[in-house]
Design an enzyme around this catalytic site. Structure first.
Site, mmCIF file in Angstrom:
data_model
loop_
_atom_site.group_PDB
_atom_site.id
_atom_site.type_symbol
_atom_site.label_atom_id
_atom_site.label_comp_id
_atom_site.label_asym_id
_atom_site.label_seq_id
_atom_site.Cartn_x
_atom_site.Cartn_y
_atom_site.Cartn_z
ATOM 1 N N TYR A 104 17.319 -28.624 -25.380
ATOM 2 C CA TYR A 104 16.339 -27.742 -25.495
ATOM 3 C C TYR A 104 16.573 -26.776 -24.263
ATOM 4 O O TYR A 104 16.425 -25.709 -24.183
ATOM 5 C CB TYR A 104 14.989 -28.436 -24.914
ATOM 6 C CG TYR A 104 13.962 -27.474 -24.491
ATOM 7 C CD1 TYR A 104 13.276 -26.732 -25.484
ATOM 8 C CD2 TYR A 104 13.602 -27.272 -23.330
ATOM 9 C CE1 TYR A 104 12.260 -25.981 -25.241
ATOM 10 C CE2 TYR A 104 12.325 -26.353 -22.961
ATOM 11 C CZ TYR A 104 11.775 -25.672 -23.931
ATOM 12 O OH TYR A 104 10.892 -24.759 -23.646
ATOM 13 N N HIS B 125 -7.919 11.430 13.515
ATOM 14 C CA HIS B 125 -7.003 11.796 12.431
ATOM 15 C C HIS B 125 -7.639 13.152 11.771
ATOM 16 O O HIS B 125 -6.728 14.145 11.607
ATOM 17 C CB HIS B 125 -6.887 10.881 11.356
ATOM 18 C CG HIS B 125 -5.906 9.766 11.756
ATOM 19 N ND1 HIS B 125 -5.056 9.560 12.407
ATOM 20 C CD2 HIS B 125 -6.353 8.258 11.473
ATOM 21 C CE1 HIS B 125 -4.212 8.460 12.577
ATOM 22 N NE2 HIS B 125 -5.275 7.597 12.263
ATOM 23 N N ASP C 108 0.113 3.525 11.892
ATOM 24 C CA ASP C 108 0.330 4.694 12.080
ATOM 25 C C ASP C 108 1.586 4.921 12.845
ATOM 26 O O ASP C 108 2.257 5.876 12.782
ATOM 27 C CB ASP C 108 -1.010 5.482 13.041
ATOM 28 C CG ASP C 108 -2.157 5.375 12.027
ATOM 29 O OD1 ASP C 108 -2.247 5.400 11.127
ATOM 30 O OD2 ASP C 108 -3.241 5.239 13.025
ATOM 31 N N HIS D 116 -11.436 6.847 15.726
ATOM 32 C CA HIS D 116 -10.068 6.694 15.219
ATOM 33 C C HIS D 116 -9.906 7.745 14.038
ATOM 34 O O HIS D 116 -9.017 8.722 14.061
ATOM 35 C CB HIS D 116 -9.538 5.322 14.972
ATOM 36 C CG HIS D 116 -8.183 5.259 14.501
ATOM 37 N ND1 HIS D 116 -7.190 4.586 15.350
ATOM 38 C CD2 HIS D 116 -7.620 5.560 13.490
ATOM 39 C CE1 HIS D 116 -6.000 4.549 14.776
ATOM 40 N NE2 HIS D 116 -6.093 5.252 13.578
ATOM 41 N N GLU D 117 -10.808 7.527 13.215
ATOM 42 C CA GLU D 117 -10.660 8.104 11.769
ATOM 43 C C GLU D 117 -10.923 9.867 11.995
ATOM 44 O O GLU D 117 -10.120 10.735 11.553
ATOM 45 C CB GLU D 117 -11.406 7.705 10.698
ATOM 46 C CG GLU D 117 -11.103 6.410 10.334
ATOM 47 C CD GLU D 117 -9.467 6.206 9.870
ATOM 48 O OE1 GLU D 117 -8.812 6.957 9.364
ATOM 49 O OE2 GLU D 117 -9.129 4.881 9.898
#
Ligand code: ATP
Length: 499
Positions: free
Chosen positions: A39, A337, A408, A333-334
């Site tokens: 097999y 950006h 980042d 934070h955002e």
């Protein structure tokens, strides 16, 4: 038949032996062992049947080149090559040797398998497909045997279906066609590759069945040079990520069977999906329909497409809810950006959100204006600025940085290295690998520090505005690019990057 006879004979022999008083247990044990070995090596290893789609009955009839979006030049190149297979008589007359192989090179999900299937449909060929890993086993000689087998299977099937050509598609060819001598168990790999080379060399224009091998890879640099030399894979076709027109076509192909609302603008979705492959775009249309169904809507509207882009890009919305202090930090934070992105390229912010998706606690999404193929120093520095702005906004407004900026920084360092390797740093034209570690570190630090000073100046100037947007995000969770720009314009001043 032989199997059934052997089983019957075995049982009869066992009964006679028991009647004669023999101890049959060791015999049973031996036969069991032989069956297990058979097999593993014989049945499973040697007699492998490769998946075949019959163009007359199967699904490849439906896959033609019209069902593949974008890739206009790839299709043209492929069609040109396939005409060699279609007009084999003319080719013979002209004394042209047959085309033996086409290599499709490109990132995952760009439609290489689809192109191979469409090629089979166009040439009305039998289509057999296998992945490079299907040829590799630990047992010596099995891979070579499987290569012989797929070629034989292709020829037999073609004759049975009364056709004249067969296409063998091998996905991930780098697994079986890697540079010889580079593998651990190299003899088995080398034998498998040698067999493929032998089979390809054996293809002739006088063959009753014309066999064409189409292979796909996203690591062409790993391939053995013997495989890609003329006479084997004669055509190397690059199947790149689709451009904006290609993305729009793919989106519209996959939206055909979905009830779209009139407000759906696939061009706008295509512009938002820079870097997406065909597979990603198919997933966007699918997810948009799922989201509409979840809301029990009869039509899929544009809003669902935008949410689907977020989902495909970032992952499913997470249940975890950061506490209010963390949310405030994420919002700052955002917004940092976004402020920098809008400063560098007005109109570039698509949305800002504090919703957790995948690994991201929040994110700012940009709309690329056009597809870039070359990046200038200013563009790359701008990207570093946007990446640094999140952490710097945290520092200026909250008094400290956080671990949220680690990825980042990694990306910013990657871009700084790109600047160095492209000869755009103070080191001039250098080979990145040859620059001593200490010097490389200093130059990267200089690049990052210079950009940090630029960004800090802007963040300080717009501190109150960042707080205002972050406040809004705490309540709304998401702000669109337009709403963000309205707040910015209310500030009365036009943002400028100081050089
Ligand atoms: P891999 O390298 O991972 O094997 P691939 O390049 O062979 O990927 P396919 O398997 O051909 O990619 O494509 C996956 C799916 O993505 C397809 O079934 C199809 O739904 C979609 N797709 C990819 N490219 C296109 C395209 N150009 N047009 C339409 N659909 C596409």
């Amino acid at each position: 038949m032989i199997k059934e006879l052997s089983i019957g004979f075995g049982i009869a022999a066992a009964i006679i032996m028991v009647q004669q008083g023999f101890n049959v247990i060791p015999w049973f044990f031996m036969v069991g062992l032989i069956l297990v070995l058979y097999y593993l090596v014989g049945f499973k290893g040697m007699n492998k049947s490769f998946s075949a789609v019959e163009s007359s009955k199967g699904s490849i009839e439906k896959i033609n080149f019209d069902r593949i979006g974008g890739h206009a030049s790839v299709k043209k190149e492929l069609l040109e090559a396939l005409d060699f297979v279609k007009n084999s008589k003319l080719i013979m007359k002209m004394g042209i040797r047959p085309l033996k192989g086409i290599l499709l090179v490109g990132p995952p999900g760009t439609g290489k398998t689809l192109l191979a299937k469409a090629a089979a449909s166009y040439t009305e060929s039998v289509f057999l497909s296998a992945s490079g890993s299907e040829f590799i086993e630990v047992y010596a000689g099995v891979g070579a045997q499987r290569v012989r087998q797929i070629f034989n299977q292709a020829r037999e099937m073609t004759k049975r279906q009364k056709k004249s050509s067969a296409i063998i598609f091998i996905d991930e060819i780098e697994i079986l066609g890697g540079k010889r001598g580079s593998h651990g168990s190299h003899l088995e790999y080398d034998q498998t590759l040698n067999q493929l080379l032998v089979e390809m060399d054996g293809i002739s224009c006088h063959d009753q069945v014309k066999v064409l091998v189409i292979a796909a890879t996203n690591r062409s640099e790993l391939l053995d040079s013997a495989l890609v030399r003329p006479g084997r894979f004669d055509r190397i076709v690059n199947v790149d990520l689709p451009d904006v027109e290609g993305r729009e076509q793919i989106l519209s192909l996959h939206s055909r069977n979905k009830p779209l609302s009139k407000d759906v603008n696939l061009r706008a979705v295509a512009q938002e999906t820079f870097g997406f492959s065909g597979a990603h775009l198919e997933s966007v249309t699918n997810e948009a329909a799922i989201l509409a169904m979840r809301d029990r809507k009869k039509l899929v509207n544009h809003r669902y497409f935008i949410e689907a882009v977020d989902k495909v890009m970032m992952g499913e919305k997470m249940d975890r809810k950061p506490d209010i202090d963390e949310l405030w930090r994420i919002a700052i934070h955002e917004t940092g950006h976004a402020l920098m992105s809008e400063t560098i390229r007005p109109g570039s912010v698509s949305s800002i959100t504090t919703t957790s998706r995948g690994k991201a606690l929040g994110y700012m999404r940009q709309t690329p204006e056009k597809d870039f193929h070359l990046y200038t120093r200013e563009y790359l520095e701008g990207r570093i600025d946007i990446l640094l702005a999140g952490s710097l906004a945290e520092e200026e407004i909250l008094g400290s940085r956080s671990t949220g900026a680690a990825s980042d920084f990694q990306q910013a360092i990657g871009i700084a290295k790109q600047l160095i390797s492209s000869g755009m740093s103070s080191l001039g034209v250098v080979c990145l690998q040859d620059v001593p570690g200490g010097i490389l570190h200093d130059v990267i630090t200089n690049i990052i520090e210079k950009e940090e000073n630029k960004v800090k100046e802007i963040i300080i100037r717009y501190k109150n505005l960042i707080k205002e947007v972050a406040d809004y995000l705490l309540i709304q969770e998401k702000i669109s690019g337009e709403a963000f720009r309205k707040i910015l314009s209310g500030c009365g001043e036009k943002l400028k990057v100081s050089s």
